[in-house]
Motif scaffolding. Structure first.
Motif, PDB file in Angstrom:
ATOM      1  N   TRP A  70      22.639   3.548  -1.521  1.00 20.09           N
ATOM      2  CA  TRP A  70      22.249   2.240  -0.965  1.00 20.09           C
ATOM      3  C   TRP A  70      21.160   1.577  -1.812  1.00 20.09           C
ATOM      4  O   TRP A  70      21.190   0.379  -2.079  1.00 20.09           O
ATOM      5  CB  TRP A  70      21.765   2.446   0.457  1.00 20.09           C
ATOM      6  N   ALA A  71      20.173   2.376  -2.240  1.00 19.37           N
ATOM      7  CA  ALA A  71      19.077   1.827  -3.044  1.00 19.37           C
ATOM      8  C   ALA A  71      19.577   1.293  -4.380  1.00 19.37           C
ATOM      9  O   ALA A  71      19.142   0.242  -4.855  1.00 19.37           O
ATOM     10  CB  ALA A  71      18.016   2.907  -3.275  1.00 19.37           C
ATOM     11  N   LEU A  72      20.482   2.006  -5.014  1.00 19.72           N
ATOM     12  CA  LEU A  72      21.019   1.552  -6.296  1.00 19.72           C
ATOM     13  C   LEU A  72      21.854   0.287  -6.149  1.00 19.72           C
ATOM     14  O   LEU A  72      21.780  -0.623  -6.979  1.00 19.72           O
ATOM     15  CB  LEU A  72      21.857   2.673  -6.934  1.00 19.72           C
ATOM     16  N   LEU A  73      22.645   0.225  -5.109  1.00 17.53           N
ATOM     17  CA  LEU A  73      23.516  -0.935  -4.921  1.00 17.53           C
ATOM     18  C   LEU A  73      22.750  -2.172  -4.480  1.00 17.53           C
ATOM     19  O   LEU A  73      23.095  -3.296  -4.856  1.00 17.53           O
ATOM     20  CB  LEU A  73      24.602  -0.599  -3.891  1.00 17.53           C
ATOM     21  N   SER A  74      21.713  -2.000  -3.681  1.00 10.53           N
ATOM     22  CA  SER A  74      20.949  -3.149  -3.160  1.00 10.53           C
ATOM     23  C   SER A  74      19.819  -3.586  -4.087  1.00 10.53           C
ATOM     24  O   SER A  74      19.208  -4.621  -3.872  1.00 10.53           O
ATOM     25  CB  SER A  74      20.379  -2.800  -1.788  1.00 10.53           C
ATOM     26  N   GLY A  75      19.500  -2.797  -5.104  1.00 13.23           N
ATOM     27  CA  GLY A  75      18.405  -3.137  -6.024  1.00 13.23           C
ATOM     28  C   GLY A  75      17.046  -2.748  -5.513  1.00 13.23           C
ATOM     29  O   GLY A  75      16.023  -3.112  -6.094  1.00 13.23           O
ATOM     30  N   ALA A  76      16.988  -2.051  -4.406  1.00 10.06           N
ATOM     31  CA  ALA A  76      15.697  -1.648  -3.843  1.00 10.06           C
ATOM     32  C   ALA A  76      15.077  -0.482  -4.599  1.00 10.06           C
ATOM     33  O   ALA A  76      13.912  -0.146  -4.402  1.00 10.06           O
ATOM     34  CB  ALA A  76      15.874  -1.272  -2.376  1.00 10.06           C
ATOM     35  N   ALA A  77      15.861   0.146  -5.502  1.00 12.95           N
ATOM     36  CA  ALA A  77      15.341   1.316  -6.211  1.00 12.95           C
ATOM     37  C   ALA A  77      14.173   0.957  -7.131  1.00 12.95           C
ATOM     38  O   ALA A  77      13.271   1.749  -7.363  1.00 12.95           O
ATOM     39  CB  ALA A  77      16.459   1.975  -7.020  1.00 12.95           C
ATOM     40  N   SER A  78      14.195  -0.311  -7.652  1.00  7.90           N
ATOM     41  CA  SER A  78      13.132  -0.714  -8.581  1.00  7.90           C
ATOM     42  C   SER A  78      11.785  -0.857  -7.893  1.00  7.90           C
ATOM     43  O   SER A  78      10.734  -0.774  -8.528  1.00  7.90           O
ATOM     44  CB  SER A  78      13.508  -2.034  -9.261  1.00  7.90           C
ATOM     45  N   SER A  79      11.796  -1.108  -6.582  1.00  3.74           N
ATOM     46  CA  SER A  79      10.531  -1.286  -5.852  1.00  3.74           C
ATOM     47  C   SER A  79       9.986   0.009  -5.266  1.00  3.74           C
ATOM     48  O   SER A  79       8.912   0.012  -4.675  1.00  3.74           O
ATOM     49  CB  SER A  79      10.719  -2.311  -4.730  1.00  3.74           C
ATOM     50  N   ILE A  80      10.740   1.087  -5.420  1.00  2.00           N
ATOM     51  CA  ILE A  80      10.279   2.369  -4.871  1.00  2.00           C
ATOM     52  C   ILE A  80       9.300   3.007  -5.844  1.00  2.00           C
ATOM     53  O   ILE A  80       9.604   3.183  -7.022  1.00  2.00           O
ATOM     54  CB  ILE A  80      11.471   3.323  -4.626  1.00  2.00           C
ATOM     55  N   ARG A  81       8.108   3.329  -5.392  1.00  2.58           N
ATOM     56  CA  ARG A  81       7.065   3.944  -6.221  1.00  2.58           C
ATOM     57  C   ARG A  81       6.875   5.390  -5.792  1.00  2.58           C
ATOM     58  O   ARG A  81       6.484   5.658  -4.670  1.00  2.58           O
ATOM     59  CB  ARG A  81       5.737   3.193  -6.096  1.00  2.58           C
ATOM     60  N   LEU A  82       7.161   6.270  -6.688  1.00  2.00           N
ATOM     61  CA  LEU A  82       6.952   7.689  -6.405  1.00  2.00           C
ATOM     62  C   LEU A  82       5.477   8.024  -6.557  1.00  2.00           C
ATOM     63  O   LEU A  82       4.778   7.454  -7.405  1.00  2.00           O
ATOM     64  CB  LEU A  82       7.784   8.540  -7.369  1.00  2.00           C
ATOM     65  N   PRO A  83       4.954   8.957  -5.760  1.00  4.27           N
ATOM     66  CA  PRO A  83       3.513   9.287  -5.815  1.00  4.27           C
ATOM     67  C   PRO A  83       3.058   9.699  -7.199  1.00  4.27           C
ATOM     68  O   PRO A  83       2.002   9.304  -7.660  1.00  4.27           O
ATOM     69  CB  PRO A  83       3.371  10.425  -4.798  1.00  4.27           C
ATOM     70  N   TRP A  84       3.844  10.516  -7.891  1.00  2.00           N
ATOM     71  CA  TRP A  84       3.407  10.999  -9.204  1.00  2.00           C
ATOM     72  C   TRP A  84       3.582   9.940 -10.289  1.00  2.00           C
ATOM     73  O   TRP A  84       2.939   9.980 -11.309  1.00  2.00           O
ATOM     74  CB  TRP A  84       4.196  12.253  -9.585  1.00  2.00           C
ATOM     75  N   ALA A  85       4.492   8.956 -10.051  1.00  2.00           N
ATOM     76  CA  ALA A  85       4.706   7.906 -11.050  1.00  2.00           C
ATOM     77  C   ALA A  85       3.671   6.806 -10.917  1.00  2.00           C
ATOM     78  O   ALA A  85       3.373   6.112 -11.868  1.00  2.00           O
ATOM     79  CB  ALA A  85       6.103   7.312 -10.898  1.00  2.00           C
ATOM     80  N   SER A  86       3.087   6.629  -9.714  1.00  2.00           N
ATOM     81  CA  SER A  86       2.127   5.549  -9.490  1.00  2.00           C
ATOM     82  C   SER A  86       0.887   5.723 -10.341  1.00  2.00           C
ATOM     83  O   SER A  86       0.439   4.814 -11.016  1.00  2.00           O
ATOM     84  CB  SER A  86       1.752   5.496  -8.004  1.00  2.00           C
ATOM     85  N   SER A  87       0.306   6.926 -10.308  1.00  2.00           N
ATOM     86  CA  SER A  87      -0.925   7.165 -11.066  1.00  2.00           C
ATOM     87  C   SER A  87      -0.671   7.059 -12.558  1.00  2.00           C
ATOM     88  O   SER A  87      -1.467   6.506 -13.312  1.00  2.00           O
ATOM     89  CB  SER A  87      -1.491   8.556 -10.719  1.00  2.00           C
ATOM     90  N   SER A  88       0.506   7.562 -13.009  1.00  2.00           N
ATOM     91  CA  SER A  88       0.818   7.489 -14.436  1.00  2.00           C
ATOM     92  C   SER A  88       0.975   6.050 -14.879  1.00  2.00           C
ATOM     93  O   SER A  88       0.493   5.637 -15.932  1.00  2.00           O
ATOM     94  CB  SER A  88       2.102   8.275 -14.730  1.00  2.00           C
ATOM     95  N   SER A  89       1.665   5.258 -14.019  1.00  2.00           N
ATOM     96  CA  SER A  89       1.869   3.850 -14.358  1.00  2.00           C
ATOM     97  C   SER A  89       0.552   3.099 -14.407  1.00  2.00           C
ATOM     98  O   SER A  89       0.301   2.306 -15.299  1.00  2.00           O
ATOM     99  CB  SER A  89       2.802   3.217 -13.335  1.00  2.00           C
ATOM    100  N   THR A  90      -0.330   3.377 -13.415  1.00  2.00           N
ATOM    101  CA  THR A  90      -1.644   2.718 -13.394  1.00  2.00           C
ATOM    102  C   THR A  90      -2.461   3.087 -14.610  1.00  2.00           C
ATOM    103  O   THR A  90      -3.111   2.240 -15.237  1.00  2.00           O
ATOM    104  CB  THR A  90      -2.403   3.115 -12.112  1.00  2.00           C
ATOM    105  N   ALA A  91      -2.443   4.379 -14.955  1.00  2.00           N
ATOM    106  CA  ALA A  91      -3.210   4.835 -16.118  1.00  2.00           C
ATOM    107  C   ALA A  91      -2.685   4.197 -17.397  1.00  2.00           C
ATOM    108  O   ALA A  91      -3.445   3.759 -18.263  1.00  2.00           O
ATOM    109  CB  ALA A  91      -3.144   6.360 -16.223  1.00  2.00           C
TER     110      ALA A  91
END
Length: 217
Positions: free
Chosen positions: A58-79
């Motif tokens: 559902w997430a892939l088809l609706s495009g909502a996957a791009s807005s999902i922030r994983l806990p471990w990816a958030s800090s890396s992205s911020t850094a």
């Protein structure tokens, strides 16, 4: 019947071992009774995997996957974003510093190149304007004997090399003056007047030398 007896007699002729005495009771592997949780766990795992796969689809088809922030990816992205911002700021600062340094260096070089040129030009003009080798006559119009020779010494000490002391042969002006014949001698005449403390400098074409200083009391 006779055959069976013969086989039995053949078996009995061998020495008996542990395999001839099997244990009493039922033989084989038997599983014990499992609990309800153990029996339902596989169904629960299959259900959970099915739900996760459905959500992912559902997430892939609706495009909502791009807005999902994983806990471990958030800090890396911020850094990473912070590092990129700092890098850009540092680059901008270095560029600004380099530009300022280049401008300062260019200004300093320009000033340095201009100053010697101006100084040389001024010095050249000064040296061309004042000719200390020109012929100068110092006329003593006072009653003090040897006064012209004394003033000649003053000019010699100032660097003038062609100075002659003399007495007046005709009429003299009413006050001390320095005369010059041509416009090219004007600056030299003004310098001579300054050395002798005379304030009046004027052009006189009929004098006997390029510059004549008349000394009066």
């Amino acid at each position: 019947m006779g055959r069976k007896r013969n086989e039995r007699a053949g078996y009995d002729s061998y020495t008996r071992d542990e395999f001839d005495n099997p244990p009493a009771g039922p033989m084989g592997v038997h599983r014990g009774t499992r609990s309800l949780a153990a029996r339902t766990m596989p169904y629960f795992v299959v259900l959970l995997v099915a739900v996760l796969l459905g959500f992912l689809a559902w997430a892939l088809l609706s495009g909502a996957a791009s807005s999902i922030r994983l806990p471990w990816a958030s800090s890396s992205s911020t850094a990473a974003s912070s590092t990129t911002s700092k890098s850009e700021s540092s680059s901008a600062s270095d560029t600004s510093s380099s530009s300022s340094s280049a401008t300062s260096t260019g200004s300093a070089s320009s000033s340095a190149s201009t100053s010697p040129s101006t100084s040389t030009s001024s010095s050249s003009t000064s040296s061309e304007a004042v000719n200390k080798a020109t012929s100068i006559r110092v006329i003593n119009g006072t009653s003090v004997s040897g006064y012209a020779a004394k003033q000649k010494a003053v000019l010699n000490n100032a660097g003038y090399t062609n100075v002659v002391a003399a007495n007046p042969t005709g009429s003299v002006p009413s006050s001390s003056v320095v005369w010059y014949q041509n416009e090219t001698d004007k600056s030299t005449a003004e310098a001579v007047a300054s050395s002798l403390g005379i304030s009046t400098v004027s052009q006189m074409t009929s004098i006997s030398a390029p510059i004549v200083a008349v000394l009066l009391e």
